[in-house]
Design a protein around this motif. Sequence first.
Motif, mmCIF file in Angstrom:
data_model
loop_
_atom_site.group_PDB
_atom_site.id
_atom_site.type_symbol
_atom_site.label_atom_id
_atom_site.label_comp_id
_atom_site.label_asym_id
_atom_site.label_seq_id
_atom_site.Cartn_x
_atom_site.Cartn_y
_atom_site.Cartn_z
ATOM 1 N N HIS A 12 0.834 -1.196 0.000
ATOM 2 C CA HIS A 12 0.000 0.000 0.000
ATOM 3 C C HIS A 12 0.876 1.257 0.000
ATOM 4 N N SER A 13 1.915 1.265 0.820
ATOM 5 C CA SER A 13 2.802 2.429 0.898
ATOM 6 C C SER A 13 3.512 2.664 -0.430
ATOM 7 N N ARG A 14 3.976 1.591 -1.048
ATOM 8 C CA ARG A 14 4.666 1.718 -2.334
ATOM 9 C C ARG A 14 3.709 2.242 -3.404
ATOM 10 N N GLU A 15 2.481 1.723 -3.407
ATOM 11 C CA GLU A 15 1.480 2.193 -4.359
ATOM 12 C C GLU A 15 1.164 3.666 -4.124
ATOM 13 N N LEU A 16 1.033 4.046 -2.873
ATOM 14 C CA LEU A 16 0.756 5.433 -2.533
ATOM 15 C C LEU A 16 1.906 6.338 -2.965
ATOM 16 N N LEU A 17 3.141 5.890 -2.754
ATOM 17 C CA LEU A 17 4.292 6.682 -3.201
ATOM 18 C C LEU A 17 4.325 6.802 -4.723
ATOM 19 N N ASN A 18 3.902 5.762 -5.416
ATOM 20 C CA ASN A 18 3.820 5.858 -6.876
ATOM 21 C C ASN A 18 2.795 6.912 -7.292
ATOM 22 N N HIS A 19 1.640 6.929 -6.614
ATOM 23 C CA HIS A 19 0.620 7.943 -6.906
ATOM 24 C C HIS A 19 1.140 9.344 -6.567
ATOM 25 N N LEU A 20 1.838 9.449 -5.457
ATOM 26 C CA LEU A 20 2.416 10.738 -5.073
ATOM 27 C C LEU A 20 3.426 11.192 -6.115
ATOM 28 N N ALA A 21 4.256 10.281 -6.588
ATOM 29 C CA ALA A 21 5.245 10.627 -7.631
ATOM 30 C C ALA A 21 4.540 11.124 -8.892
ATOM 31 N N GLN A 22 3.450 10.481 -9.265
ATOM 32 C CA GLN A 22 2.699 10.918 -10.447
ATOM 33 C C GLN A 22 2.113 12.310 -10.238
ATOM 34 N N ALA A 23 1.596 12.565 -9.043
ATOM 35 C CA ALA A 23 1.023 13.878 -8.740
ATOM 36 C C ALA A 23 2.106 14.957 -8.735
ATOM 37 N N ALA A 51 -3.396 19.714 -9.493
ATOM 38 C CA ALA A 51 -2.194 18.933 -9.196
ATOM 39 C C ALA A 51 -1.810 19.097 -7.732
ATOM 40 N N SER A 52 -1.907 20.302 -7.216
ATOM 41 C CA SER A 52 -1.574 20.547 -5.813
ATOM 42 C C SER A 52 -2.532 19.814 -4.879
ATOM 43 N N GLU A 53 -3.808 19.793 -5.219
ATOM 44 C CA GLU A 53 -4.787 19.072 -4.404
ATOM 45 C C GLU A 53 -4.513 17.570 -4.420
ATOM 46 N N SER A 54 -4.106 17.063 -5.566
ATOM 47 C CA SER A 54 -3.765 15.641 -5.664
ATOM 48 C C SER A 54 -2.573 15.303 -4.774
ATOM 49 N N ILE A 55 -1.587 16.188 -4.749
ATOM 50 C CA ILE A 55 -0.417 15.998 -3.882
ATOM 51 C C ILE A 55 -0.858 16.004 -2.421
ATOM 52 N N GLU A 56 -1.662 16.991 -2.052
ATOM 53 C CA GLU A 56 -2.125 17.095 -0.671
ATOM 54 C C GLU A 56 -2.919 15.860 -0.253
ATOM 55 N N HIS A 57 -3.721 15.332 -1.157
ATOM 56 C CA HIS A 57 -4.497 14.125 -0.867
ATOM 57 C C HIS A 57 -3.559 12.950 -0.592
ATOM 58 N N CYS A 58 -2.564 12.769 -1.449
ATOM 59 C CA CYS A 58 -1.605 11.668 -1.260
ATOM 60 C C CYS A 58 -0.829 11.832 0.046
ATOM 61 N N VAL A 59 -0.387 13.039 0.324
ATOM 62 C CA VAL A 59 0.382 13.293 1.545
ATOM 63 C C VAL A 59 -0.467 12.976 2.778
ATOM 64 N N ALA A 60 -1.735 13.321 2.735
ATOM 65 C CA ALA A 60 -2.621 13.050 3.877
ATOM 66 C C ALA A 60 -2.779 11.551 4.131
ATOM 67 N N LEU A 61 -2.603 10.740 3.101
ATOM 68 C CA LEU A 61 -2.754 9.291 3.239
ATOM 69 C C LEU A 61 -1.460 8.579 3.633
ATOM 70 N N LEU A 62 -0.346 9.302 3.614
ATOM 71 C CA LEU A 62 0.926 8.678 3.965
ATOM 72 C C LEU A 62 0.937 8.282 5.441
ATOM 73 N N PRO A 63 1.619 7.186 5.746
ATOM 74 C CA PRO A 63 1.751 6.816 7.160
ATOM 75 C C PRO A 63 2.548 7.877 7.918
ATOM 76 N N THR A 64 2.344 7.958 9.196
ATOM 77 C CA THR A 64 3.036 8.972 9.990
ATOM 78 C C THR A 64 4.544 8.713 10.061
ATOM 79 N N GLU A 65 4.956 7.472 9.890
ATOM 80 C CA GLU A 65 6.373 7.117 9.994
ATOM 81 C C GLU A 65 7.034 7.084 8.619
#
Length: 95
Positions: A12-23, A51-65
């Motif tokens: 999940h984290s890797r997939e989320l980072l891929n989405h963040l990279a795309q954003a 694009a900025s909103e997409s980044i913010e959405h991905c960042v909000a979903l990142l784990p705290t660590e």
Amino acid sequence: MLTMELSLHTLHSRELLNHLAQALQARLDVIANHDLRNRDTATHLKKLQEASESIEHCVALLPTEIDPHLRHYLERRSYDKALAWIKEGIIGKHA
């Protein structure tokens, strides 16, 4: 069971980072699109906001660590550095 949960969390984290990279890349692409900016400022600003909103959405979903370097880049909005970190640290290892 714990191993499976950790694997799912990693996936999940890797997939989320891929989405963040795309954003992040999408935002950098919009910024670099001088033709659109000069031709249609309103559309350029709208695409930048999306694009900025997409980044913010991905960042909000990142784990705290998350890695402190990535956190630093995202908090400071150093998006080119964040994108490079993701590409080198995550995508590059698993491409």
